[in-house]
Scaffold this motif. Sequence first.
Motif, PDB file in Angstrom:
ATOM      1  N   GLU A 103      -6.598  -7.144  -1.247  1.00 43.78           N
ATOM      2  CA  GLU A 103      -5.528  -6.272  -1.731  1.00 43.78           C
ATOM      3  C   GLU A 103      -6.024  -5.326  -2.818  1.00 43.78           C
ATOM      4  OE1 GLU A 103      -2.487  -5.937  -0.578  1.00 43.78           O
ATOM      5  OE2 GLU A 103      -2.448  -7.644   0.783  1.00 43.78           O
ATOM      6  N   LEU A 107      -6.880  -0.461  -3.667  1.00 37.43           N
ATOM      7  CA  LEU A 107      -6.187   0.066  -4.844  1.00 37.43           C
ATOM      8  C   LEU A 107      -7.171   0.517  -5.920  1.00 37.43           C
ATOM      9  CD1 LEU A 107      -3.250  -2.493  -5.000  1.00 37.43           C
ATOM     10  CD2 LEU A 107      -3.153  -0.105  -4.246  1.00 37.43           C
ATOM     11  N   LYS A 110      -8.354   3.840  -4.729  1.00 41.10           N
ATOM     12  CA  LYS A 110      -7.253   4.805  -4.790  1.00 41.10           C
ATOM     13  C   LYS A 110      -6.953   5.232  -6.228  1.00 41.10           C
ATOM     14  CE  LYS A 110      -2.314   5.102  -3.630  1.00 41.10           C
ATOM     15  NZ  LYS A 110      -1.187   4.343  -3.052  1.00 41.10           N
ATOM     16  N   HIS A 111      -7.010   4.279  -7.175  1.00 40.16           N
ATOM     17  CA  HIS A 111      -6.610   4.548  -8.554  1.00 40.16           C
ATOM     18  C   HIS A 111      -7.785   4.730  -9.507  1.00 40.16           C
ATOM     19  CE1 HIS A 111      -2.332   3.998  -7.777  1.00 40.16           C
ATOM     20  NE2 HIS A 111      -2.672   2.972  -7.000  1.00 40.16           N
ATOM     21  N   ALA A 120      -1.833  -1.411 -10.500  1.00 37.63           N
ATOM     22  CA  ALA A 120      -1.132  -0.933  -9.302  1.00 37.63           C
ATOM     23  C   ALA A 120      -0.846  -2.093  -8.359  1.00 37.63           C
ATOM     24  CB  ALA A 120      -1.967   0.134  -8.599  1.00 37.63           C
ATOM     25  N   MET A 121      -1.763  -3.056  -8.296  1.00 41.81           N
ATOM     26  CA  MET A 121      -1.567  -4.216  -7.432  1.00 41.81           C
ATOM     27  C   MET A 121      -0.315  -4.980  -7.845  1.00 41.81           C
ATOM     28  SD  MET A 121      -4.275  -7.222  -6.644  1.00 41.81           S
ATOM     29  CE  MET A 121      -3.774  -8.736  -5.864  1.00 41.81           C
ATOM     30  N   GLU A 123       2.291  -3.845  -9.130  1.00 39.72           N
ATOM     31  CA  GLU A 123       3.483  -3.061  -8.816  1.00 39.72           C
ATOM     32  C   GLU A 123       3.677  -2.825  -7.325  1.00 39.72           C
ATOM     33  OE1 GLU A 123       2.806   0.462 -11.099  1.00 39.72           O
ATOM     34  OE2 GLU A 123       3.017  -0.581 -13.023  1.00 39.72           O
ATOM     35  N   GLU A 124       2.584  -2.666  -6.580  1.00 41.87           N
ATOM     36  CA  GLU A 124       2.669  -2.206  -5.192  1.00 41.87           C
ATOM     37  C   GLU A 124       2.657  -3.310  -4.140  1.00 41.87           C
ATOM     38  OE1 GLU A 124      -0.089   0.943  -4.280  1.00 41.87           O
ATOM     39  OE2 GLU A 124       0.217   1.879  -6.240  1.00 41.87           O
ATOM     40  N   VAL A 125       2.071  -4.443  -4.465  1.00 44.85           N
ATOM     41  CA  VAL A 125       1.948  -5.508  -3.474  1.00 44.85           C
ATOM     42  C   VAL A 125       3.303  -6.186  -3.284  1.00 44.85           C
ATOM     43  CG1 VAL A 125       0.907  -7.781  -3.047  1.00 44.85           C
ATOM     44  CG2 VAL A 125      -0.498  -5.905  -3.862  1.00 44.85           C
ATOM     45  N   SER A 126       3.638  -6.453  -2.041  1.00 40.53           N
ATOM     46  CA  SER A 126       4.839  -7.226  -1.734  1.00 40.53           C
ATOM     47  C   SER A 126       4.504  -8.703  -1.949  1.00 40.53           C
ATOM     48  CB  SER A 126       5.265  -6.978  -0.282  1.00 40.53           C
ATOM     49  OG  SER A 126       6.264  -7.893   0.081  1.00 40.53           O
TER      50      SER A 126
END
Length: 173
Positions: A103, A107, A110-111, A120-121, A123-126
């Motif tokens: 995961e 990211l 990307k970041h 970001a992980m 915030e973004e991971v389900s």
Amino acid sequence: MIVAGKIGEVMAREFREALPATIFFLFLFHMIGLTKAVALDEFSFTALRAAGATVGALIVAKAILLVEALPIARRLAGRLIYQVLWKTLLYGLVALAFRVVEELVPLVSKHGGVAAGAKAMLEEVSWPLFAVLGAWTLGGLFLYCLAAELVRSVGKDRVKKILFEQRAGGAAC
């Protein structure tokens, strides 16, 4: 010449030892990838996702070989169920580390960094999906450990005989 032969023998033995785990986890991780794609409404199983599942299976199979080589893998002697649960825990920790890295890596790229990627992980991971997929993995690891320890206890030849020889009376299940 002798060194090359020894290296070949070691590689062949490693391949034979890793093959059952690789096949099992190839199936499991591809099913998990398919589940994740459907759950996220991404109704395609891309080559990248398939490659990730394949690499994951190879990594977990190698991790199993490494854990098996460590004395900690045989720490809990005694009843077979304790050994199964102990190895499931050890392999589960390795699989969890792999899932986090799986995961995190996209990211991070990307970041632009590990700290930004980790933020970001969060915030973004389900996380409910992450937990469900982790439960599937842990269940698969338990089944793998159970099967491996039963085969080790009963013996490969006996298991082959039970699975592949004609039963008396030819009765179907």
